[in-house]
Motif scaffolding. Structure first.
Motif, PDB file in Angstrom:
ATOM      1  N   VAL A   1      -8.180  -2.596  -0.084  1.00 16.41           N
ATOM      2  CA  VAL A   1      -7.603  -1.506  -0.869  1.00 16.41           C
ATOM      3  C   VAL A   1      -6.849  -2.065  -2.068  1.00 16.41           C
ATOM      4  O   VAL A   1      -6.953  -1.568  -3.183  1.00 16.41           O
ATOM      5  CB  VAL A   1      -6.652  -0.644   0.007  1.00 16.41           C
TER       6      VAL A   1
ATOM      7  N   ARG B   1      -3.991   5.704   6.017  1.00 18.61           N
ATOM      8  CA  ARG B   1      -4.644   4.422   5.804  1.00 18.61           C
ATOM      9  C   ARG B   1      -5.659   4.193   6.914  1.00 18.61           C
ATOM     10  O   ARG B   1      -5.389   4.453   8.088  1.00 18.61           O
ATOM     11  CB  ARG B   1      -3.618   3.298   5.871  1.00 18.61           C
ATOM     12  N   GLY B   2      -6.790   3.668   6.504  1.00 16.95           N
ATOM     13  CA  GLY B   2      -7.873   3.484   7.456  1.00 16.95           C
ATOM     14  C   GLY B   2      -7.500   2.669   8.677  1.00 16.95           C
ATOM     15  O   GLY B   2      -7.951   2.957   9.782  1.00 16.95           O
TER      16      GLY B   2
ATOM     17  N   ARG C   1       0.990   7.797  -2.377  1.00  7.00           N
ATOM     18  CA  ARG C   1       0.373   8.444  -3.545  1.00  7.00           C
ATOM     19  C   ARG C   1      -0.297   9.765  -3.179  1.00  7.00           C
ATOM     20  O   ARG C   1      -0.116  10.775  -3.812  1.00  7.00           O
ATOM     21  CB  ARG C   1      -0.704   7.514  -4.086  1.00  7.00           C
ATOM     22  N   ASN C   2      -1.115   9.739  -2.155  1.00  9.00           N
ATOM     23  CA  ASN C   2      -1.966  10.907  -1.903  1.00  9.00           C
ATOM     24  C   ASN C   2      -1.858  11.455  -0.477  1.00  9.00           C
ATOM     25  O   ASN C   2      -2.577  12.357  -0.103  1.00  9.00           O
ATOM     26  CB  ASN C   2      -3.430  10.555  -2.212  1.00  9.00           C
TER      27      ASN C   2
ATOM     28  N   PHE D   1      -0.811   6.716   2.614  1.00 13.18           N
ATOM     29  CA  PHE D   1      -0.508   6.233   1.265  1.00 13.18           C
ATOM     30  C   PHE D   1       0.483   7.198   0.638  1.00 13.18           C
ATOM     31  O   PHE D   1       0.297   8.411   0.713  1.00 13.18           O
ATOM     32  CB  PHE D   1      -1.778   6.211   0.401  1.00 13.18           C
TER      33      PHE D   1
ATOM     34  N   GLU E   1       2.999  -2.054   2.489  1.00  6.68           N
ATOM     35  CA  GLU E   1       1.833  -1.640   1.706  1.00  6.68           C
ATOM     36  C   GLU E   1       0.602  -2.427   2.116  1.00  6.68           C
ATOM     37  O   GLU E   1      -0.410  -1.884   2.490  1.00  6.68           O
ATOM     38  CB  GLU E   1       2.120  -1.863   0.212  1.00  6.68           C
TER      39      GLU E   1
ATOM     40  N   PHE F   1     -15.528   6.270   8.179  1.00  3.57           N
ATOM     41  CA  PHE F   1     -14.453   7.229   7.940  1.00  3.57           C
ATOM     42  C   PHE F   1     -15.099   8.448   7.303  1.00  3.57           C
ATOM     43  O   PHE F   1     -15.462   8.426   6.127  1.00  3.57           O
ATOM     44  CB  PHE F   1     -13.397   6.628   7.014  1.00  3.57           C
TER      45      PHE F   1
ATOM     46  N   GLU G   1      -5.937   4.237  -8.220  1.00  3.15           N
ATOM     47  CA  GLU G   1      -4.916   4.981  -7.489  1.00  3.15           C
ATOM     48  C   GLU G   1      -5.428   5.398  -6.123  1.00  3.15           C
ATOM     49  O   GLU G   1      -4.729   5.326  -5.126  1.00  3.15           O
ATOM     50  CB  GLU G   1      -4.558   6.261  -8.260  1.00  3.15           C
ATOM     51  N   LEU G   2      -6.659   5.854  -6.124  1.00  2.41           N
ATOM     52  CA  LEU G   2      -7.227   6.394  -4.894  1.00  2.41           C
ATOM     53  C   LEU G   2      -8.374   5.510  -4.421  1.00  2.41           C
ATOM     54  O   LEU G   2      -9.466   5.545  -4.964  1.00  2.41           O
ATOM     55  CB  LEU G   2      -7.738   7.825  -5.131  1.00  2.41           C
ATOM     56  N   ALA G   3      -8.082   4.689  -3.449  1.00  2.00           N
ATOM     57  CA  ALA G   3      -9.132   3.862  -2.875  1.00  2.00           C
ATOM     58  C   ALA G   3      -9.167   4.123  -1.378  1.00  2.00           C
ATOM     59  O   ALA G   3      -8.169   3.956  -0.685  1.00  2.00           O
ATOM     60  CB  ALA G   3      -8.850   2.389  -3.148  1.00  2.00           C
ATOM     61  N   LEU G   4     -10.304   4.590  -0.906  1.00  2.00           N
ATOM     62  CA  LEU G   4     -10.412   4.911   0.516  1.00  2.00           C
ATOM     63  C   LEU G   4     -11.591   4.182   1.129  1.00  2.00           C
ATOM     64  O   LEU G   4     -12.639   4.021   0.496  1.00  2.00           O
ATOM     65  CB  LEU G   4     -10.618   6.411   0.704  1.00  2.00           C
ATOM     66  N   THR G   5     -11.394   3.776   2.359  1.00  2.05           N
ATOM     67  CA  THR G   5     -12.490   3.130   3.064  1.00  2.05           C
ATOM     68  C   THR G   5     -13.460   4.191   3.566  1.00  2.05           C
ATOM     69  O   THR G   5     -13.052   5.119   4.251  1.00  2.05           O
ATOM     70  CB  THR G   5     -11.944   2.327   4.259  1.00  2.05           C
TER      71      THR G   5
END
Lengths: 186, 186
Positions: B119, A106-107, A101-102, A99, B73, A136, B125-129
């Motif tokens: 996602v 990505r998973g 952003r951070n 990503f 994306e 994860f 902003e921060l979405a993680l699996t």
DNA sequence: ATTACTATTAGGACCTAGTCATAATAGTGG
DNA sequence: CCACTATTATGACTAGGTCCTAATAGTAAT
């Protein structure tokens, strides 16, 4: 000025990794130094000559041991493969995997590495993922190298259960249990 | 009498296809003819020289590595998005998504579509699996259009559970439950 | 400034695995 | 034997290097 050489050599490694089909001459032009300097650099960094590099890339595809499954269908680079037993692959997390952003991977890339490794380890023409439970356990950042280890933990007529654990250094970042279908029985 | 010209050339084509990393010199020895004869043969058959052949194999490898996974994306095309509620995306399965052997879509593409949609649906902003349970209920073939529907089924401070169901026509081909982390609370 | 040292550049001999062009020779069919 | 194809030989040239030696440039410490 003192670190010029170092800097150049670092960039050189990067550049050759990105575009391995580049001649010393082209590199020399890009860096504004002589061909001899580039060759000294390669010598110090143990980077083989263009033809060897091309051969290496080509060989990856032509490795006899890996010909059971076309290598290009595995995400990451397979470094070890024992059919119906275990397999190991490496995936270097680059900008295109994260990503913006951070800078966290990505998973689905970690999943893709694990899943394609699970497919590769099965000695069968038709291997399909039926279902999977995945975890994860730690975010992976850009620049990190993910080593995935797949091992067959159970196998019957036409189902195989494979466990994949992926690590960065010694840290577990992903684990998954894949229930796979096979066409033929063992 | 050894091979006639035609025979030798047929064998030559075969041999180079089998082991493309062979020099003219080695070929000449194998056939008991001179290097020049081999070169005439290659000329007539339009077979490129060793280095070109290696380069071709390498290039193939390189291209395939580069198209490992698309970089967009969201995998697939988003056709509907209500943040924190539901989202729909479409993915047309093309040649690059399937195993060459059986034209069945590789699991990680379906996963990628579902996961990236999960996602996307999260307004953060921060979405993680964190983890996921997934099911591939029916193989998807090249040419089919996969419609993924993601819906938020539970949400608390910093966890969201999303269910994704993917269909081809009316047939369920994939379902997954994604447990996602968010940075900020809602 | 002199010395010491690293970094860079230059040059030549050699290598592999070819290309292209030309010419000589071998083998076969009529 | 002549015509024709097939094969081999030879030489000049190429890219993209290796390996070795030697000269020069730039900087740092004494």
């Amino acid at each position: 000025m003192k670190y010029k050489k170092k800097d150049r050599q670092n960039k050189l490694v990067e550049m050759i990794e990105e575009t391995p089909f580049i001649t010393d001459e082209e590199l020399a032009k890009k860096f504004g130094v002589s061909i001899q300097t580039i060759r000294l650099d390669r010598l110090e960094l143990s980077i083989p000559e263009l033809r060897e590099r091309i051969k290496n890339v080509a060989n990856k595809n032509w490795n006899e041991e890996l010909r059971a499954l076309p290598v290009e269908e595995v995400i990451g680079e397979v470094v070890n493969l024992e059919l119906d037993n275990l397999a190991i692959s490496i995936l270097d997390i680059k900008e295109e995997h994260v990503f913006s952003r951070n800078k966290i991977a990505r998973g689905h890339h970690l999943f893709a590495q694990a899943n394609s490794l699970a497919v590769a380890v099965i000695n069968d023409e038709l291997a399909l993922t039926a279902n999977a439970e995945i975890n994860f356990t730690r975010p992976v950042k850009v620049g990190e190298r993910v080593v995935a280890k797949a091992s067959v933990i159970d196998q019957d007529k036409n189902r195989t259960i494979i466990e994949v654990k992926s690590y960065v250094q010694d840290e577990l970042v992903f684990e998954g249990k894949f229930y796979m279908f096979r066409s033929a029985e063992k």
